[in-house]
Structure formats: structure tokens, C-alpha cells
Design a protein around this motif. Structure first.
Motif, short mmCIF file in Angstrom:
data_model
loop_
_atom_site.label_atom_id
_atom_site.label_comp_id
_atom_site.label_asym_id
_atom_site.label_seq_id
_atom_site.Cartn_x
_atom_site.Cartn_y
_atom_site.Cartn_z
N LEU A 61 0.70 -1.12 -0.13
CA LEU A 61 -0.19 0.11 -0.11
C LEU A 61 0.86 1.25 -0.03
O LEU A 61 0.42 2.38 -0.07
CB LEU A 61 -0.92 -0.14 1.13
CG LEU A 61 -1.95 -0.98 1.43
CD1 LEU A 61 -2.77 -0.69 2.63
CD2 LEU A 61 -2.89 -0.91 0.14
N GLU A 62 2.21 1.00 0.08
CA GLU A 62 3.09 2.10 0.17
C GLU A 62 2.75 3.19 1.48
O GLU A 62 2.79 4.28 1.03
CB GLU A 62 3.03 2.96 -1.04
CG GLU A 62 3.87 2.01 -2.34
CD GLU A 62 3.95 2.79 -3.72
OE1 GLU A 62 3.67 4.05 -3.66
OE2 GLU A 62 4.51 2.50 -4.36
N ASP B 3 -13.48 -12.34 -6.76
CA ASP B 3 -13.01 -11.41 -8.05
C ASP B 3 -12.58 -10.20 -7.43
O ASP B 3 -11.57 -9.48 -8.18
CB ASP B 3 -13.62 -11.76 -8.98
CG ASP B 3 -13.39 -12.86 -9.86
OD1 ASP B 3 -12.48 -13.83 -9.47
OD2 ASP B 3 -14.09 -13.25 -10.87
N ASN B 4 -13.42 -9.50 -6.91
CA ASN B 4 -13.39 -7.94 -6.72
C ASN B 4 -12.58 -7.98 -5.34
O ASN B 4 -12.42 -6.60 -4.90
CB ASN B 4 -14.73 -7.44 -6.45
CG ASN B 4 -15.59 -8.03 -5.48
OD1 ASN B 4 -15.32 -9.33 -4.87
ND2 ASN B 4 -16.81 -7.62 -5.16
N ILE B 5 -11.86 -8.55 -4.70
CA ILE B 5 -10.98 -8.65 -3.68
C ILE B 5 -9.61 -8.86 -4.37
O ILE B 5 -9.33 -9.88 -4.65
CB ILE B 5 -11.19 -9.31 -2.63
CG1 ILE B 5 -12.44 -9.09 -1.81
CG2 ILE B 5 -10.03 -9.14 -1.41
CD1 ILE B 5 -12.89 -9.87 -0.47
N ASP B 6 -8.74 -7.93 -4.48
CA ASP B 6 -7.29 -8.33 -5.29
C ASP B 6 -6.35 -9.03 -4.19
O ASP B 6 -6.80 -9.09 -2.99
CB ASP B 6 -6.61 -6.91 -5.74
CG ASP B 6 -6.55 -5.94 -4.88
OD1 ASP B 6 -6.88 -6.02 -3.71
OD2 ASP B 6 -6.50 -4.65 -5.13
N TRP B 54 -5.82 3.83 14.27
CA TRP B 54 -5.62 2.67 13.27
C TRP B 54 -7.05 2.55 12.46
O TRP B 54 -7.30 2.37 11.49
CB TRP B 54 -5.13 1.41 13.53
CG TRP B 54 -3.42 1.37 13.67
CD1 TRP B 54 -3.05 1.02 14.82
CD2 TRP B 54 -2.63 1.67 12.64
NE1 TRP B 54 -1.79 0.84 14.44
CE2 TRP B 54 -1.26 1.31 13.35
CE3 TRP B 54 -2.88 1.97 11.51
CZ2 TRP B 54 -0.28 1.64 12.47
CZ3 TRP B 54 -1.67 2.25 10.69
CH2 TRP B 54 -0.42 1.99 11.27
N LEU B 55 -7.90 2.56 13.36
CA LEU B 55 -9.31 2.18 12.73
C LEU B 55 -9.88 3.35 11.89
O LEU B 55 -10.37 3.29 10.74
CB LEU B 55 -10.43 2.13 13.90
CG LEU B 55 -11.81 1.78 13.45
CD1 LEU B 55 -11.95 0.37 12.58
CD2 LEU B 55 -12.63 1.59 14.77
N GLU B 62 -10.17 3.40 3.07
CA GLU B 62 -11.33 1.99 2.61
C GLU B 62 -10.54 0.64 2.57
O GLU B 62 -10.77 -0.05 1.55
CB GLU B 62 -11.84 2.56 1.36
CG GLU B 62 -12.52 3.75 1.26
CD GLU B 62 -13.00 4.28 0.02
OE1 GLU B 62 -12.92 3.56 -1.03
OE2 GLU B 62 -13.63 5.31 -0.13
N SER B 63 -9.82 0.36 3.77
CA SER B 63 -9.20 -0.73 3.74
C SER B 63 -10.01 -1.93 4.34
O SER B 63 -10.13 -1.72 5.69
CB SER B 63 -7.90 -0.73 4.43
OG SER B 63 -7.34 -1.89 4.83
N LEU B 64 -10.69 -2.81 3.80
CA LEU B 64 -11.55 -3.79 4.60
C LEU B 64 -10.84 -4.60 5.62
O LEU B 64 -11.28 -4.66 6.95
CB LEU B 64 -11.83 -4.81 3.33
CG LEU B 64 -12.97 -5.91 3.87
CD1 LEU B 64 -14.47 -4.97 4.01
CD2 LEU B 64 -13.19 -6.75 2.88
N SER B 65 -9.38 -4.78 5.38
CA SER B 65 -8.74 -5.73 6.42
C SER B 65 -8.42 -4.69 7.48
O SER B 65 -8.73 -5.46 8.79
CB SER B 65 -7.34 -5.97 5.83
OG SER B 65 -7.59 -6.73 4.67
N MET B 66 -8.03 -3.32 7.47
CA MET B 66 -7.94 -2.76 8.58
C MET B 66 -9.12 -2.35 9.29
O MET B 66 -9.12 -2.47 10.41
CB MET B 66 -7.03 -1.21 8.11
CG MET B 66 -5.69 -1.74 7.61
SD MET B 66 -4.95 -0.30 7.13
CE MET B 66 -4.73 0.52 9.03
#
Lengths: 90, 90
Positions: A61-62, B3-6, B54-55, B62-66
Motif C-alpha cells: 500500500l506504500e 474476484d473483486n478482492i485483489d 488505526w481504525l 477504505e481498507s477492508l482488512s484494517m
């Protein structure tokens, strides 16, 4: 001087500083007291492996904040893991 | 379906799962043993505040993981913080 760091990166850097700095009192306390009786070994093992993945994610993500935070947290969580292995009663 | 999650989001989700799941054995162990003697209160306080930042950072990126990881870690680190306040010797 901070012109090229946008506002959200400031939030990220505050986050990074807090969660990174957070581990230092714990490393210091455990080093001094050798008291690891309350620690969960699975927790610190999984956490350590997870931080490696967060670091890879941050590099992709840099994200300066994520690279900074996860590099240092990798070192401090590894240190705690070594303490837990060293001082735990079997 | 994925597919839409890289690919990099998969790395992020592995990271998120590991550091999130990591806290569960610790919460369970502390709940059972009430042994918080080895814990550093400043560590868990700073860590908790850091996770809030961080949240916010994850929501902006827009990071789903985070977002996923930090929401759950917020809950588990808050629970540990409550245990530390409750069970520590003054």
C-alpha cells in the motif's frame, strides 16, 4: 516541510506511534520482572506472524505509517516472544 | 466470488485474521487465571488508543482488512484493559 504528507497520513502516523511506543513499557517491565506467567504464548506467536503480514500489506500500500509501525512492532513483539520462551515455567 | 478482492487484500485479510485472532487466547487465559501481574498498564492503554487511530486510518483508506481487524482488536484490547484494572493489585 510536511506538505507532501497528507492529513490522513498524520492520523496513520499517530496510530503508528501509539501502538509502536505502547510495547516499550511492556518489554521493559518483562525484562525487569521476568514475570511472564500471565502471558499467552499462542497470542504472542500469532501476533508476531500477523505483524509480518501487516508489514507486507503496508509495503504494497506504500503506507509510510504501516511500514514504520510494523517494522518496530515486529522487533518488540519478537523480543517479548523470546522473553516468554525464556522465562516461562514448564 | 473473490474476484473483486485483489491479491494484496488477501495478504491484508490474513494479517487481520492473525492479529485479531491472536488476542483471543490471551483474553481467555486472563479471564480464567485473573493473572495480570506481568502486564504493563501503560502498554495496554496506549495500544487501545492507538487502535482507535488505526481504525480511523483504515476507514479513510477504505481498507477492508484494517477496518475488520481494528474493530475486533478494539473490543478485545478493551476487554483486556478492563481485566487489568479489575484484577491488578494496588
Amino acid at each position: 516541510m510536511l506538505d507532501n504528507i497528507d492529513n490522513i497520513e498524520v492520523v496513520g502516523l499517530i496510530a503508528a506511534s501509539l501502538t509502536t511506543y505502547a510495547f516499550l513499557p511492556q518489554v521493559y517491565k518483562t525484562w525487569k520482572t521476568k514475570d511472564v506467567s500471565g502471558f499467552s504464548l499462542p497470542t504472542f506467536s500469532l501476533f508476531f506472524i500477523g505483524i509480518i503480514f501487516w508489514l507486507v500489506y503496508g509495503i504494497y500500500l506504500e503506507s509510510l505509517s504501516m511500514i514504520f509501525a510494523n517494522t518496530i512492532t515486529l522487533i518488540s513483539s519478537f523480543t517479548l516472544l523470546v522473553f516468554i520462551f525464556k522465562y516461562r515455567k514448564r
